[in-house]
Each structure stands twice: as C-alpha cells, then as structure tokens.
Design an enzyme around this catalytic site. Structure first.
Site, short mmCIF file in Angstrom:
data_model
loop_
_atom_site.label_atom_id
_atom_site.label_comp_id
_atom_site.label_asym_id
_atom_site.label_seq_id
_atom_site.Cartn_x
_atom_site.Cartn_y
_atom_site.Cartn_z
N LEU A 1 6.25 64.97 30.28
CA LEU A 1 5.24 64.61 29.28
C LEU A 1 4.15 63.72 29.86
CD1 LEU A 1 7.56 63.71 26.28
CD2 LEU A 1 6.27 65.81 26.60
N GLY A 2 4.51 62.94 30.86
CA GLY A 2 3.51 62.01 31.37
C GLY A 2 4.01 61.36 32.63
N GLU A 3 3.11 60.63 33.26
CA GLU A 3 3.44 60.08 34.55
C GLU A 3 2.63 58.83 34.78
OE1 GLU A 3 3.82 61.78 39.02
OE2 GLU A 3 2.54 62.83 37.63
N GLN B 1 2.36 55.06 37.52
CA GLN B 1 2.53 54.67 38.91
C GLN B 1 4.00 54.52 39.28
OE1 GLN B 1 0.32 51.20 39.79
NE2 GLN B 1 0.82 51.24 41.95
N GLY C 1 6.73 55.43 37.05
CA GLY C 1 7.70 56.17 36.27
C GLY C 1 7.15 57.46 35.70
N VAL D 1 7.69 60.25 32.18
CA VAL D 1 8.30 60.48 30.88
C VAL D 1 8.61 61.96 30.77
CG1 VAL D 1 8.02 60.35 28.40
CG2 VAL D 1 7.06 58.58 29.82
N LYS E 1 12.06 57.97 29.35
CA LYS E 1 11.18 57.29 30.29
C LYS E 1 12.03 56.83 31.46
CE LYS E 1 8.11 53.28 30.19
NZ LYS E 1 7.40 52.43 29.23
N ASP F 1 -1.96 45.40 22.68
CA ASP F 1 -2.72 46.59 23.06
C ASP F 1 -2.67 47.61 21.94
OD1 ASP F 1 -4.24 48.31 24.51
OD2 ASP F 1 -2.70 48.85 25.95
#
Ligand SMILES: *[C@@H]1O[C@H](CO)[C@@H](O)[C@H](O)[C@H]1NC(C)=O
Ligand SMILES: *[C@@H]1O[C@H](CO)[C@@H](O)[C@H](O)[C@H]1NC(C)=O
Ligand SMILES: *[C@@H]1O[C@H](CO)[C@@H](O)[C@H](O)[C@H]1NC(C)=O
Ligand SMILES: *[C@@H]1O[C@H](CO)[C@@H](O)[C@H](O)[C@H]1NC(C)=O
Ligand SMILES: *[C@@H]1O[C@H](CO)[C@@H](O)[C@H](O)[C@H]1NC(C)=O
Length: 781
Positions: free
Chosen positions: A492-494, A496, A498, A500, A531, A635
């Site tokens: 799903l994502g990346e 620096q 780790g 997901v 994650k 955030d």
C-alpha cells in the site's frame, strides 16, 4: 587532497539524480563566481547602474542594475551561467544604496535559453506564463534546465525597476539538452477518473503527435508515485507526474536524446510505473542506438527487463549502456502491457575530459624524477596530517551533534519543538508562557531543528516519563499475533524505514475474542494493513516505531485508527491496524465533484454537502477524544484522515503521507520537514504544539474539505511567504492573509474556521465546542 575530493565527486556523480528539494545552492552572483562579462542587459540608465551591479546584497556603483527609460520596450537582465544548470530558485532585491534608493521590480518574467539562441519563456505547472511576485525569493515550479537566464521586469516606467539578483540551483551533469517522444495519451477507463499522461511542462515543440527539441517532466526531478493517478502537486490532474502511452497505436515508443557534447555512457535510469492492476507495467525491453558524430551506428545496445507481477511499486529501471560514446541516443522501448508510463529519465556518463585533467595534475607532480623527493614526501605527510585532522573534526562534530541532539530531544520531551507530526502528550509538564517564549529567535532556525527519524523519516512522538531505553514489551498493551497467519496481498505504501502492506489475517476474529469490533471482511478473510519496519532501520527508527505502537494501543475511539495487534517478538517489527479501503480523505475528495444534476447525468464521482459536513463532524469527534486524553496530534490534515468501506473517517498518521504529499511539507535546509500550511503561528514561530494548535489545523482541514482538496492552502503563496505571513499573524496588525471562504462553505461554518485561526489561544474554540457546533449542521441538511 585532490584524490579525496575526486572520490567524493565521483560518488555523487554516480547517484546522478537531481533532488529539487536539495538543489538550492547560490550560483555566484553575490560572491562573484559569475563574472561581470557573463552579465548583460538590454539597456542601462547610467554607467553606474549597468548589469554588473545586479548582484544580490552588494552595493556597488549606484547600487543595482536599472534599465534606461525606453517606453514600451521590454527590458531584461541576462546572466550566462557558463554551463547547463538546474535552476530552482530566483532571489531579487531592489536598489537601496544606504537609504538613498528605493526602486525595485514588483514583478518580473523569466526567459531562458540552453544555447543562447533560442529563448523560451518560463511557464508554471498549469502551463501559464506568470509573473513572479513581489516576494524576494521565488521557487521555480517547475525548475528549469538552462545555461542563460533573462529576467524581464514587468512595468510601465522602466526607471523605477532596479534589480539585484541571485540564482540558486546546481549543475546539470546529465548534459541532456533535449528529448523527443510521442505525445502522452489520455487514459479513460470506465469507473475511474480520467488520467492525462501528457508532458505538460515540455518546453519544446508539440507537432503532429510528437514532442521534440525540449525538456519537460522527464527531467524535472520529480518521480511519480506507485499509483499514477496521485500527484505531488496541487491543482493538477490525475496522471500529472507521468508521461504515458498505450500499445494500441504504437508498436514501441521511440525517444531520442540529445546531449551537450559527446559522452561515454555507463547507464540510463528510467523511472517507470508498474501498477499492473491498472494494466501498466515497466517496459519489457529496450534497444538503443548511438550517434557519436554524424551517423547512427548500426549495432544497438539491447536490454531485457525482468518483469514483476508481484510488486506494484514504481521503480527505477537501470539500463546498462556498455560505455558506448555518443552525442545522441535513440531508444525503442517495448510494451510489456497495455500501458507504459515514465516519470523521469537520467543518464550516467563518464566525464572523460574533466577526469583525465584532474587525475593527470597530481600524478605528474608526484613523479619523483628531479631530486625533489624530500619535498614531495613532506607534502604527502602534510596532506595525510590534514586528512587526519579533517577526519577527527568530522568525528568530533558528529559527537557534538549527538550530544546536542540528546539535549534537544530532552527539551522536546518537556515541550515539543517544531519537529513534524505524530501524537504527543506534552501536557503533564505544560510549560508556562514564560518558558515557551524562551527565545526570541524563530524556532525554525536551522540549529534548533533536529531531524528525528521516525519510521518514515521524520515523525516525532514525544512521550514524557518514557526514555528510549526503558521501552520494553510490557509497555505495549496490544497482543502478539502469529506472524505466519498474515498473508501478503499487496503493497500500500512505502517510506524511508518501512512499508505498509495489505494482508489477510487468518483467524483474527478468534484471536481478538468475542465482542471485539471486527474490521472489514472480504468474503471470509479479514483484511488488515500491516506496517512493517525494515530490517535495516536505525535504532532510533525502531524506538519510534515501538513508541507509536504504545501510543496507538492506548487509543480507542470510532474515529481514530485502531491498532489490532502487533508482531514484535521477532524482527521485522509489525503493527496491524484496520485496513481503510477508501484511502485518505485528500485523495478521495480531490477525485470527486460536488453533487449536481451534471454529475448524475455524466456519472462523475461526487459528494454532497451533507457528506462533507458529516466528515467534519467525524473528525471533530475523533479530535475531541484525543483532546480529552491531552494528546496533541501535530499533523491534522485531510491526508492523515482515512476512510473505510462505509466512509467512516478515522484519524491516523501513517507517516507515509510525508512521502506521498511531499509538497505539503516545508523542508528547512534539507533537514526538518514541517506541514507549515497547517500549522498555527505559535507552532511555527515558537515551536509550541498544543490542542489549540490542533484546533488551528482543524480549521485548515475544514477548509480543505470544502474546497474538495482541489487546492493547497495558500496556494498562491510560496513556502517563504507562508512563513512571512505567520509573522503577520503574530503582529496582528491586520496584514495577515487568511484562507478565503470556499464557495461551497456555509457562512456560519466559515466563521467557525476563522475562529480556529484566532491569534490568541483563548479565542479559539475547543474540539468539544466545535463538535457541538458542527453536529446540528448535519441533521439540518
Ligand atoms: C522571451 O521568450 C519569448 C518566447 O517565449 C520571446 O517571444 C521573447 O522575445 C523573449 N524575450 C526576451 C527579451 O528574450
Ligand atoms: C495536458 O493535459 C491537461 C489536462 O487535460 C491540459 O490542461 C493541458 O493543457 C495539457 N498540456 C499539454 C501541453 O498538452
Ligand atoms: C569509456 O569509458 C570506459 C571506462 O571508463 C573505457 O574503458 C572505454 O574505453 C571508454 N570508451 C570510449 C569509447 O572511450
Ligand atoms: C496490448 O497489450 C495487451 C496486453 O499485453 C495485448 O493483449 C494486446 O494484444 C496488445 N495490443 C497490441 C495492439 O499490441
Ligand atoms: C582537459 O584537457 C583538454 C585537452 O588537454 C581540454 O580540451 C579540456 O578543456 C580540459 N578540460 C578541463 C575541464 O580543463
């Protein structure tokens, strides 16, 4: 020494890709590395206001370049940078000269030329020729590859437009001066937004379906994301970062690359999308021909890629060019699927001449043939000693930085400094206003900011009474899940440190036990987001990861992302959370229009006003919960709100967003990243983050929702101007710029937003108050 430097130079040359965020060095107007004879102008008012006086921060001659008063002639100042340069920022000043002058150019345009003959005008990302604004520092978006630059003041009376300038950037070592390609195409799949894969910043000629004679998105330093419909820029269309083609009209994609001179090529790197679920893959093979002088060589270099049906990440494909020399290259890229999409191409070449000269110099002088051996040995010893001193200094500096960092972290634990996002619980040791105003210097000064490497690079979780070393398994209240029962489905994502993954969790309902609310099911299996920390992550990242787990395992609210279980008994560390099928709110809204008969008739994805209000209520409810625990999020923004299948919003900080939305974060000297457009003035200036600064960010988040995330907040202001504006908020003399009222937004709601941006904290509403104020709106509509 030479050798030492040479090694460093070669090492950087090997990376070979420009990062616009770091390529911001002054190019030599102020310090005179750009010589007087490289400066020209269309005219000058007087000898003492010639182009040689157009140097930033210098007061020579009459203090600046001022053109002659020739009506209706466009005047310009021209700078020859001596070689191809990647230009990212322009800084300007007016004439000052010890208070006797005050002429400056309010606006100017930029022309540039790579060869000194053909001039082009700079256009912004939407393709408009715009004037740069009154700001003294102007980020060029997009940046330009050029050797000659002209600044054209926009004015009626040229006598009043004196200028001093500095240009910022770095050298363009690729040496590429143009590429040609077939025009990019449109992807119009049923059920998805249209993706436009054209090269919209291309500065050459568009003719009969071909692009030639220019550079554009393939050389702007911005690489596309895994999902090609997502973009780094605001107010652009899906597919913006990519140039893409479909296989039905083309057998292969032919591109030609022209360089500044003959080069000895080692490799070509092509950043390609590989989202095979949408029929996009990297190319299957490529053949490149070389033209060293006037004729193309018959023998191509051929390269076959290894296709990958498992990992949908966009990636750099490195093509070995076998040290062939050429001034032009022609490559045929073959399709591996229906679509092929590139976002960046770079070339690595051995710089034959420069390298030969540099290595030749020291070795010639080192030939001991004339009885000067003792002197030479003396020199060598000196050099070695110097090296030792330098190494010692570097080590010492690192040590000092560590100590400094530790003190700052401690300070951050008492009250968090401006170090990025994350949840924080600072209120146990709430500082007095006196302590908070401990320094007059703005807190974003570089020395004050320590980059804390979170899982993805810059999260900071300040947890008082919890030192890094004391954190152990017993602090984590989430249960350990058997790792082998997590079955990988998709990335799903990346970040620096780790990644997901979307996984199926076998037996999770039984594991969590009766009565525990279950995440979404897909058939029998339960889908979860996992994650995972990379094995090679730093120990700091590891600690941050464990802290995030600790914090998340204590949160339990329908509008906060829920931690289901963890795998921390062995490496790699994992946390398992609910899977949010509809992604983040920013992406969700930016791909939708407001509901109308038009959207119904054309089947355009849409949302209604009451959907938007319902979203606002859910976010305020989640934040109310965080506030009740004295958690400060730091955030809050639509990019950090996730949507599940039933469109329930959950607040998260997956930390991934800093990569996906890098333009929302301001990078200070390449070190700290801050979401300045969402931050309250006191967070930017004083480093103070509280629930009240979260309320400020909530106001900005509401604004995003009611503009359907089509625009970045303060999109007309540069980052530097946003920070200047923060000072106006602090001074409160009525000069601060507020976000405008979104047309969709009911007036009473805009009043609420404005209250979130009150200068004084007591004037801002609480989350409880916001929730109570928003709730009735939903029932009404
Ligand atoms: C700036 O560039 C445009 C082409 O885009 C050209 O028409 C114009 O003459 C140029 N002006 C100067 C002063 O170079
Ligand atoms: C690229 O596509 C966008 C969106 O349709 C359009 O606005 C833009 O003008 C196009 N740019 C070029 C150079 O064709
Ligand atoms: C290119 O460089 C390599 C090593 O740097 C060298 O071996 C090769 O001979 C060079 N090629 C040409 C044609 O000069
Ligand atoms: C395009 O690619 C698809 C998938 O690889 C293939 O089935 C199709 O035949 C190709 N079309 C053409 C015209 O080559
Ligand atoms: C290196 O030397 C060659 C000839 O010896 C010369 O043409 C070239 O300009 C030199 N390059 C540099 C960077 O000094």
């Amino acid at each position: 020494m030479h050798l030492f430097l040479l090694l460093i130079l070669q090492a950087t040359a090997a990376i070979g890709q420009i990062d616009p965020a770091h390529c911001r060095y002054p190019l030599g107007m102020e310090d005179r590395r750009i010589k007087d004879d490289a400066l020209k102008a269309s005219s000058q008012w007087h000898e003492t206001t010639g182009p040689q006086y157009a140097r930033l921060n210098r007061e020579e001659g009459d203090g600046a370049w001022c053109p002659a008063a020739l009506p209706s002639v466009s005047q310009y100042l021209e700078v020859d940078l001596g070689r191809l340069t990647f230009l990212t920022v322009i800084g300007t000043q007016g004439r000052y000269i010890r208070n006797s002058g005050n002429e400056f150019a309010r606006e100017y345009r930029v022309n540039y030329s790579r060869d000194g003959k053909l001039w082009k005008s700079w256009r912004n990302r939407q393709g408009n020729e715009v004037n740069a604004y009154t700001s003294v520092i102007k980020d060029l978006r997009p940046p330009i590859v050029t050797r000659y630059v002209r600044l054209l003041p926009v004015t009626r009376l040229s006598t009043t437009v004196c200028m001093r300038v500095e240009l910022y950037g770095c050298s363009w070592d690729d040496g590429l001066i143009s590429y040609s390609a077939p025009e990019g195409q449109r992807m119009q799949p049923p059920g998805y937004p249209i993706a436009n894969l054209n090269d919209s910043t291309y500065d050459g000629v568009h003719e009969r379906g071909k692009l030639f004679g220019g550079l554009g998105q393939l050389t702007d330093g911005v690489i596309g994301q895994d999902d090609f419909t997502r973009t780094h820029e605001y107010s652009v269309w899906p597919g913006y970062d990519y140039l893409g083609w479909k296989n039905d009209s083309l057998e292969y994609v032919e591109m030609e690359f022209v360089f500044d001179r003959q080069r000895n090529f080692t490799s070509m790197k092509v950043h390609s999308n590989n989202m095979f679920s949408r029929d996009v893959k990297i190319f299957s093979s490529v053949s490149c021909w070389f033209k060293p002088h006037f004729v193309w060589e018959a023998e191509p270099v051929e390269f076959r890629t290894v296709l990958d049906d498992r990992n949908p990440s966009a990636r750099y494909v490195t093509v070995d060019l076998n040290h062939r020399t050429a001034k032009s290259l022609r490559c045929h890229f073959y399709f591996a699927d229906v679509w092929m999409m590139f976002s960046e191409i770079s070339f690595q070449s051995g710089n034959k001449h420069a390298r030969a000269n540099k290595t030749a110099a020291p070795s010639a002088s080192a030939t001991p043939d004339d009885g000067k051996t003792p002197i030479l040995i003396g020199c060598l010893v000196t050099i070695i000693l110097l090296l030792v001193i330098i190494i010692f200094l570097i080590l010492w500096c690192q040590y000092v930085c560590k100590v400094l960092e530790k003190t700052l972290i401690k300070q951050a634990l008492v009250f968090p400094t401006a170090c990025g996002g994350g949840y924080a619980e600072p209120d146990i040791t709430q500082c007095t206003p006196h302590q908070c105003f401990h320094s007059n210097a703005p807190h974003y000064a570089e020395t004050d900011i320590v980059r804390l490497q979170g899982v993805t690079g810059s999260n900071m979780y300040a947890v008082p009474a919890l030192t890094v070393d004391s954190l152990t398994r017993k602090d984590i209240s989430a249960a350990e899940f058997p790792r082998q029962q997590l079955i990988f489905r998709e990335k799903l994502g990346e970040g620096q440190f780790g990644e997901v993954h979307l996984c199926e969790a076998e037996g999770l309902p039984e594991f969590l036990g009766e009565g525990s609310p279950l995440p979404d099911r897909d058939g029998h299996s339960v889908l979860v987001a996992v994650k995972q920390l990379r094995a090679d992550a730093t120990s700091q990242a590891r600690n941050d990861f464990l802290k995030e787990i600790k914090i998340m395992s204590r949160l339990n609210d329908p509008n906060i992302i829920r931690l289901l279980c963890v795998c921390v008994s062995s490496d790699p560390l994992c946390m398992v959370t609910e899977y949010m099928e509809n992604g983040d709110l920013n992406m969700f809204l930016s791909q939708r229009e407001i509901e109308s008969t038009l959207t119904h008739a054309n089947n355009i994805p849409s949302v209604s006003l009451s959907d938007l209000l319902h979203m606002a209520v859910q976010i305020s409810s989640g934040m109310k919960y965080l506030a009740s625990l004295n958690f400060v999020h730091r955030d809050l923004a639509t990019r950090n709100c996730l949507l599940d299948r039933r469109l329930t919003i959950k607040i998260a900080d997956f930390g991934m967003s800093r990569n996906l939305y890098s333009s929302d974060y301001y990078r200070i000297q390449g070190r700290a990243v801050l979401p300045i457009r969402w931050m309250a003035w006191e967070s930017i200036l004083l480093g103070k983050f509280t629930t009240a600064s979260d309320v400020w960010a909530f106001g900005v988040t509401l604004w995003e929702i009611f503009t359907l995330c089509k625009e970045q907040p303060y999109s007309l202001l540069s980052d530097e101007q946003v920070i200047e504006n923060t000072g106006e908020f602090f001074r409160n003399q009525g000069r601060q710029i507020f976000l405008y009222a979104p047309p969709l937004c009911p007036p009473s709601l805009f009043e609420l937003m404005m209250r979130c941006w009150s200068r004084d904290i007591p004037d801002r509403p609480t989350f409880e108050g916001l929730y109570q104020a928003l709730k009735p709106h939903v029932n009404q509509s």
